[in-house]
Design a protein around this motif. Sequence first.
Motif, PDB file in Angstrom:
ATOM      1  N   MET A  91       0.841  -1.197   0.000  1.00  0.00           N
ATOM      2  CA  MET A  91       0.000   0.000   0.000  1.00  0.00           C
ATOM      3  C   MET A  91       0.879   1.251   0.000  1.00  0.00           C
ATOM      4  SD  MET A  91      -3.093  -1.291   2.532  1.00  0.00           S
ATOM      5  CE  MET A  91      -3.267   0.303   3.222  1.00  0.00           C
ATOM      6  N   PHE A  92       1.973   1.202   0.764  1.00  0.00           N
ATOM      7  CA  PHE A  92       2.883   2.342   0.798  1.00  0.00           C
ATOM      8  C   PHE A  92       3.491   2.583  -0.586  1.00  0.00           C
ATOM      9  CE2 PHE A  92       7.165   4.150   1.416  1.00  0.00           C
ATOM     10  CZ  PHE A  92       6.784   5.373   1.936  1.00  0.00           C
ATOM     11  N   GLY A  93       3.878   1.496  -1.266  1.00  0.00           N
ATOM     12  CA  GLY A  93       4.420   1.642  -2.615  1.00  0.00           C
ATOM     13  C   GLY A  93       3.424   2.300  -3.556  1.00  0.00           C
ATOM     14  N   SER A  94       2.171   1.916  -3.442  1.00  0.00           N
ATOM     15  CA  SER A  94       1.116   2.537  -4.255  1.00  0.00           C
ATOM     16  C   SER A  94       0.978   4.021  -3.909  1.00  0.00           C
ATOM     17  CB  SER A  94      -0.203   1.806  -4.031  1.00  0.00           C
ATOM     18  OG  SER A  94      -1.243   2.432  -4.730  1.00  0.00           O
ATOM     19  N   ASN A  95       1.020   4.339  -2.614  1.00  0.00           N
ATOM     20  CA  ASN A  95       0.928   5.738  -2.181  1.00  0.00           C
ATOM     21  C   ASN A  95       2.104   6.565  -2.695  1.00  0.00           C
ATOM     22  OD1 ASN A  95      -1.472   5.387  -0.795  1.00  0.00           O
ATOM     23  ND2 ASN A  95      -0.483   5.042   1.172  1.00  0.00           N
ATOM     24  N   VAL A  96       3.298   5.976  -2.696  1.00  0.00           N
ATOM     25  CA  VAL A  96       4.480   6.690  -3.203  1.00  0.00           C
ATOM     26  C   VAL A  96       4.288   7.012  -4.685  1.00  0.00           C
ATOM     27  CG1 VAL A  96       6.940   6.437  -3.756  1.00  0.00           C
ATOM     28  CG2 VAL A  96       6.107   5.832  -1.484  1.00  0.00           C
ATOM     29  N   ASN A  97       3.782   6.032  -5.443  1.00  0.00           N
ATOM     30  CA  ASN A  97       3.545   6.274  -6.875  1.00  0.00           C
ATOM     31  C   ASN A  97       2.512   7.384  -7.078  1.00  0.00           C
ATOM     32  OD1 ASN A  97       5.368   4.353  -7.742  1.00  0.00           O
ATOM     33  ND2 ASN A  97       3.840   2.729  -7.873  1.00  0.00           N
ATOM     34  N   GLN A  98       1.448   7.384  -6.295  1.00  0.00           N
ATOM     35  CA  GLN A  98       0.424   8.421  -6.416  1.00  0.00           C
ATOM     36  C   GLN A  98       0.981   9.790  -6.023  1.00  0.00           C
ATOM     37  OE1 GLN A  98      -2.948   7.149  -4.119  1.00  0.00           O
ATOM     38  NE2 GLN A  98      -3.268   5.314  -5.360  1.00  0.00           N
ATOM     39  N   ALA A  99       1.776   9.822  -4.954  1.00  0.00           N
ATOM     40  CA  ALA A  99       2.370  11.092  -4.509  1.00  0.00           C
ATOM     41  C   ALA A  99       3.339  11.626  -5.562  1.00  0.00           C
ATOM     42  CB  ALA A  99       3.074  10.908  -3.160  1.00  0.00           C
ATOM     43  N   ALA A 113       0.804  12.675   2.127  1.00  0.00           N
ATOM     44  CA  ALA A 113       2.066  11.954   1.959  1.00  0.00           C
ATOM     45  C   ALA A 113       2.779  11.773   3.302  1.00  0.00           C
ATOM     46  CB  ALA A 113       2.966  12.669   0.962  1.00  0.00           C
ATOM     47  N   VAL A 114       2.702  12.768   4.175  1.00  0.00           N
ATOM     48  CA  VAL A 114       3.364  12.674   5.487  1.00  0.00           C
ATOM     49  C   VAL A 114       2.735  11.548   6.307  1.00  0.00           C
ATOM     50  CG1 VAL A 114       3.771  13.881   7.663  1.00  0.00           C
ATOM     51  CG2 VAL A 114       4.066  15.084   5.500  1.00  0.00           C
ATOM     52  N   GLU A 115       1.403  11.471   6.297  1.00  0.00           N
ATOM     53  CA  GLU A 115       0.722  10.401   7.040  1.00  0.00           C
ATOM     54  C   GLU A 115       1.076   9.029   6.467  1.00  0.00           C
ATOM     55  OE1 GLU A 115      -3.709   8.844   8.322  1.00  0.00           O
ATOM     56  OE2 GLU A 115      -3.523  10.769   7.325  1.00  0.00           O
ATOM     57  N   ALA A 116       1.199   8.939   5.140  1.00  0.00           N
ATOM     58  CA  ALA A 116       1.564   7.674   4.504  1.00  0.00           C
ATOM     59  C   ALA A 116       2.948   7.213   4.968  1.00  0.00           C
ATOM     60  CB  ALA A 116       1.515   7.800   2.984  1.00  0.00           C
ATOM     61  N   VAL A 117       3.872   8.149   5.085  1.00  0.00           N
ATOM     62  CA  VAL A 117       5.222   7.810   5.560  1.00  0.00           C
ATOM     63  C   VAL A 117       5.170   7.345   7.016  1.00  0.00           C
ATOM     64  CG1 VAL A 117       7.506   8.759   6.084  1.00  0.00           C
ATOM     65  CG2 VAL A 117       6.403   9.283   3.908  1.00  0.00           C
ATOM     66  N   GLN A 118       4.352   8.000   7.844  1.00  0.00           N
ATOM     67  CA  GLN A 118       4.213   7.593   9.245  1.00  0.00           C
ATOM     68  C   GLN A 118       3.621   6.186   9.349  1.00  0.00           C
ATOM     69  OE1 GLN A 118       1.851  10.860  10.693  1.00  0.00           O
ATOM     70  NE2 GLN A 118       3.644  12.044  11.330  1.00  0.00           N
ATOM     71  N   LEU A 119       2.630   5.882   8.533  1.00  0.00           N
ATOM     72  CA  LEU A 119       2.040   4.540   8.529  1.00  0.00           C
ATOM     73  C   LEU A 119       3.061   3.496   8.103  1.00  0.00           C
ATOM     74  CD1 LEU A 119      -1.492   5.288   7.046  1.00  0.00           C
ATOM     75  CD2 LEU A 119      -0.944   4.631   9.397  1.00  0.00           C
ATOM     76  N   CYS A 120       3.888   3.834   7.140  1.00  0.00           N
ATOM     77  CA  CYS A 120       4.931   2.908   6.705  1.00  0.00           C
ATOM     78  C   CYS A 120       5.931   2.661   7.834  1.00  0.00           C
ATOM     79  CB  CYS A 120       5.640   3.441   5.468  1.00  0.00           C
ATOM     80  SG  CYS A 120       6.913   2.322   4.858  1.00  0.00           S
ATOM     81  N   ALA A 121       6.308   3.725   8.535  1.00  0.00           N
ATOM     82  CA  ALA A 121       7.249   3.579   9.658  1.00  0.00           C
ATOM     83  C   ALA A 121       6.656   2.671  10.728  1.00  0.00           C
ATOM     84  CB  ALA A 121       7.594   4.944  10.237  1.00  0.00           C
TER      85      ALA A 121
END
Length: 139
Positions: A91-99, A113-121
């Motif tokens: 899901m994070f990879g998909s979010n990175v592509n969208q961002a 994008a910041v929240e996506a990075v926090q979720l990945c962490a």
Amino acid sequence: MSTEGNVSASGQARHREHLSPGRSHRIYPRLSNEEKALVAEAAWRAGLTPAGYTAQVVVGAARGKEPVTGLTGGLREIQRELFAARRAVNMFGSNVNQAAAAANSTGQLPGWAVEAVQLCAHAVARLDQVTALIDRRLR
């Protein structure tokens, strides 16, 4: 309902399998209200009853093993944790592509994008816990 693990589908702790014949000795630890609440919370996280949790921790400590955590099940539970971590990374990879697509078209990263990075962490931290559990079990 599966007999593997100690948590029912509703999330309630189940009694662990009992030895037959039963254990012949009991130990009654005396706890303050605060200590009892801490043990109950730790038992809930581990999917055990407070008595079962106390027994596992005490015997484990006597054997020099790590304390019981929320990951007390067998390989099936570890597999579920790994699949959940894999899903989160995908899901994070998909979010990175969208961002990246949004940044390329607008020149700015989206606010999410910041929240996506926090979720990945968070997913990586959980994956580290599972990896540590596997390491402890293999030793």
